[in-house]
Design an enzyme around this catalytic site. Structure first.
Site, mmCIF file in Angstrom:
data_model
loop_
_atom_site.group_PDB
_atom_site.id
_atom_site.type_symbol
_atom_site.label_atom_id
_atom_site.label_comp_id
_atom_site.label_asym_id
_atom_site.label_seq_id
_atom_site.Cartn_x
_atom_site.Cartn_y
_atom_site.Cartn_z
ATOM 1 N N ARG A 239 0.825 -1.202 0.000
ATOM 2 C CA ARG A 239 0.000 0.000 0.000
ATOM 3 C C ARG A 239 0.864 1.259 0.000
ATOM 4 O O ARG A 239 2.067 1.198 0.244
ATOM 5 C CB ARG A 239 -0.946 -0.041 1.203
ATOM 6 C CG ARG A 239 -2.012 -1.132 1.050
ATOM 7 C CD ARG A 239 -2.762 -1.386 2.336
ATOM 8 N NE ARG A 239 -3.439 -0.197 2.834
ATOM 9 C CZ ARG A 239 -4.126 -0.161 3.977
ATOM 10 N NH1 ARG A 239 -4.220 -1.257 4.734
ATOM 11 N NH2 ARG A 239 -4.724 0.948 4.375
ATOM 12 N N LYS A 257 1.549 -1.773 4.818
ATOM 13 C CA LYS A 257 0.863 -0.476 4.780
ATOM 14 C C LYS A 257 1.730 0.598 5.428
ATOM 15 O O LYS A 257 2.055 0.513 6.598
ATOM 16 C CB LYS A 257 -0.486 -0.577 5.488
ATOM 17 C CG LYS A 257 -1.273 0.742 5.557
ATOM 18 C CD LYS A 257 -1.166 1.392 6.917
ATOM 19 C CE LYS A 257 -1.927 2.711 6.957
ATOM 20 N NZ LYS A 257 -1.754 3.413 8.256
ATOM 21 N N HIS A 269 5.036 -14.696 4.438
ATOM 22 C CA HIS A 269 3.680 -15.104 4.065
ATOM 23 C C HIS A 269 2.649 -14.804 5.148
ATOM 24 O O HIS A 269 2.929 -14.814 6.341
ATOM 25 C CB HIS A 269 3.604 -16.598 3.711
ATOM 26 C CG HIS A 269 4.471 -17.482 4.538
ATOM 27 N ND1 HIS A 269 5.075 -18.603 4.037
ATOM 28 C CD2 HIS A 269 4.864 -17.416 5.829
ATOM 29 C CE1 HIS A 269 5.790 -19.187 4.968
ATOM 30 N NE2 HIS A 269 5.684 -18.485 6.073
ATOM 31 N N TYR A 272 0.373 -9.116 8.143
ATOM 32 C CA TYR A 272 0.022 -7.709 7.963
ATOM 33 C C TYR A 272 1.013 -6.851 8.737
ATOM 34 O O TYR A 272 1.198 -7.025 9.946
ATOM 35 C CB TYR A 272 -1.390 -7.412 8.459
ATOM 36 C CG TYR A 272 -1.702 -5.932 8.493
ATOM 37 C CD1 TYR A 272 -1.871 -5.214 7.314
ATOM 38 C CD2 TYR A 272 -1.798 -5.240 9.705
ATOM 39 C CE1 TYR A 272 -2.136 -3.855 7.325
ATOM 40 C CE2 TYR A 272 -2.065 -3.879 9.729
ATOM 41 C CZ TYR A 272 -2.232 -3.200 8.540
ATOM 42 O OH TYR A 272 -2.484 -1.850 8.550
ATOM 43 N N ASN A 283 13.353 -11.333 10.448
ATOM 44 C CA ASN A 283 12.538 -12.420 9.917
ATOM 45 C C ASN A 283 11.183 -12.403 10.618
ATOM 46 O O ASN A 283 11.106 -12.513 11.840
ATOM 47 C CB ASN A 283 13.212 -13.770 10.133
ATOM 48 C CG ASN A 283 12.488 -14.880 9.387
ATOM 49 O OD1 ASN A 283 12.821 -15.208 8.259
ATOM 50 N ND2 ASN A 283 11.484 -15.455 10.021
ATOM 51 N N ASN A 292 -2.062 -1.939 14.500
ATOM 52 C CA ASN A 292 -1.720 -0.518 14.518
ATOM 53 C C ASN A 292 -2.900 0.400 14.806
ATOM 54 O O ASN A 292 -2.723 1.611 14.926
ATOM 55 C CB ASN A 292 -1.105 -0.124 13.171
ATOM 56 C CG ASN A 292 -2.033 -0.406 12.001
ATOM 57 O OD1 ASN A 292 -2.801 -1.366 12.029
ATOM 58 N ND2 ASN A 292 -1.957 0.402 10.967
ATOM 59 N N ALA A 329 6.814 -17.765 19.014
ATOM 60 C CA ALA A 329 5.583 -17.956 18.234
ATOM 61 C C ALA A 329 4.370 -17.928 19.146
ATOM 62 O O ALA A 329 4.400 -18.392 20.284
ATOM 63 C CB ALA A 329 5.651 -19.272 17.479
ATOM 64 N N ARG A 346 2.227 -15.784 26.127
ATOM 65 C CA ARG A 346 1.176 -16.754 25.834
ATOM 66 C C ARG A 346 0.421 -17.054 27.119
ATOM 67 O O ARG A 346 0.976 -16.967 28.214
ATOM 68 C CB ARG A 346 1.760 -18.070 25.325
ATOM 69 C CG ARG A 346 2.724 -17.976 24.150
ATOM 70 C CD ARG A 346 3.418 -19.294 23.962
ATOM 71 N NE ARG A 346 4.378 -19.273 22.851
ATOM 72 C CZ ARG A 346 5.386 -20.113 22.738
ATOM 73 N NH1 ARG A 346 5.593 -21.036 23.684
ATOM 74 N NH2 ARG A 346 6.203 -20.064 21.713
#
Length: 363
Positions: A239, A257, A269, A272, A283, A292, A329, A346
């Site tokens: 964007r 964006k 992959h 956002y 990475n 955001n 993760a 977590r």
């Protein structure tokens, strides 16, 4: 070559309106005709077919120019070569007026002395230049010709189109040498494509800079910069106001964006990244979201160099991630992380053996 000035007559048709308002390949028809007049354009004048041309254009004449060229806004294929040839023909033959297929060349002094034009002879130039846009079918024909001219220009300058018929390149696009463009690419606006770029199938690129050696595949890229040897796509969405650094990898189904991605960073992959400044060598794993927006305001995330962000993590901005940090993760971070730290955010896992509510449990 004698100096000339140019006036364009704005023409309207019942089915399409003012031809000067219609855009083809990023320019209005009026702008395409202006190109043929180069620096000699004087004025554009609304015109009715039954109006005497001398009376219509007389208030706009440049009396210092020996010759006046009159063109129409409905002939956007007219070229500077045809204009120059027509002026030369008038000058060589000592005429006062030369009628082209669509348009005229006059001695300017002659226009000050007559109210109507009396000439039956037509001086024929390249007839493709005078295809007239009086309906949408003609406009499509004109579009095809202009598209072919633009593609031919880039081919002559070292661009390889795998399928020139399916490429759509705007009039202001600049393309370097040894560029390979696959089928179904649309390149618009003031886009600049560097040397050695590869555009694979199905891109839409508008008002961007794609630097040398970059590759873009089946993606949408708007008002952004793609650095040297970076790869984007397939199916990425870049964007406006984004900067993708040198040697970066922006992979499939990634949306960027208004963000800066530093040299050599990878967002491979399903991620956002919004309102983020990311350093070099980072990475970002699959399924990461930079959160955001709080429902009212946008907030920024700052990510340092050599940061690892594990898959399925959420960065709740405003937040800062220090150099060398490692985000485990599945983490949802609301607080900043210092340099070289491991962050795990977590819920504690709880295992319920022999869960009675498990509908798949066999009795």
């Amino acid at each position: 070559m004698e100096r000339y000035s140019g006036i364009i007559l704005n023409v309207s048709y019942p089915k399409i309106g003012r031809t000067s308002d219609i855009e083809i390949l990023g320019k209005s028809m009026l702008d395409w005709v202006k190109i043929a007049l180069s620096g000699s354009f004087t004025a554009a004048v609304d015109y009715q077919e039954d109006s005497p041309i001398p009376l219509t254009i007389r208030p706009y004449l440049d009396l210092s120019a020996p010759y006046t060229v009159v063109l129409y806004s409905d002939t956007p294929l007219i070229t500077k070569r045809s204009v120059v040839d027509a002026v030369a023909a008038l000058a060589d033959n000592g005429q006062n007026v030369l009628k082209m297929t669509r348009g005229y060349v006059f001695r300017t002094a002659f226009l000050m002395s007559v109210d109507k034009i009396y000439t039956e002879n037509t001086y024929y130039l390249e007839e493709e230049d005078f295809i007239t846009a009086f309906n949408y079918r003609q406009i499509q024909l004109i579009s095809d010709v202009l598209k072919s001219r633009i593609i031919a220009f880039h081919m002559e300058n070292g661009v390889y189109f795998e399928d020139s018929q399916s490429a759509f390149v705007g009039s202001d696009v600049k393309i370097g040498k040894n560029v390979r463009i696959a089928p179904n690419n649309t390149i618009l606006g003031n886009t600049v494509i560097g040397d050695g770029v590869t555009l694979k199938c199905g891109n839409v690129i508008e008002n961007c800079v794609i630097d040398d050696g970059a590759t873009v595949d089946s993606s949408r890229v708007y008002k952004s910069f793609i650095g040297k040897n970076a790869t984007v796509g397939p199916f990425a969405y870049i964007r406006p106001e984004s900067i993708i650094g040198e040697d970066c990898r922006i992979g499939d189904f990634v949306e960027i964006k208004k963000s800066v991605i530093g040299k050599g960073s990878k967002v491979s992959h399903l991620t956002y990244v919004g309102d983020c400044e990311m350093g070099e060598g980072c990475n970002v794993g699959c399924g990461v979201v930079f959160c955001n927006y709080d429902g009212k305001d946008k907030h920024k995330a700052i990510v340092g160099n050599n940061v690892f962000i594990g898959s399925n993590s959420n960065m709740i901005a405003p937040i800062a991630i220090g150099d060398g940090a490692f985000i485990a993760a599945g983490s949802t971070l609301t607080d900043s992380v210092p340099n070289d730290a491991l962050a795990i955010a977590r819920a504690r896992q709880s295992v319920k053996p022999a869960w009675q509510g498990n509908k798949f449990r066999k009795e």
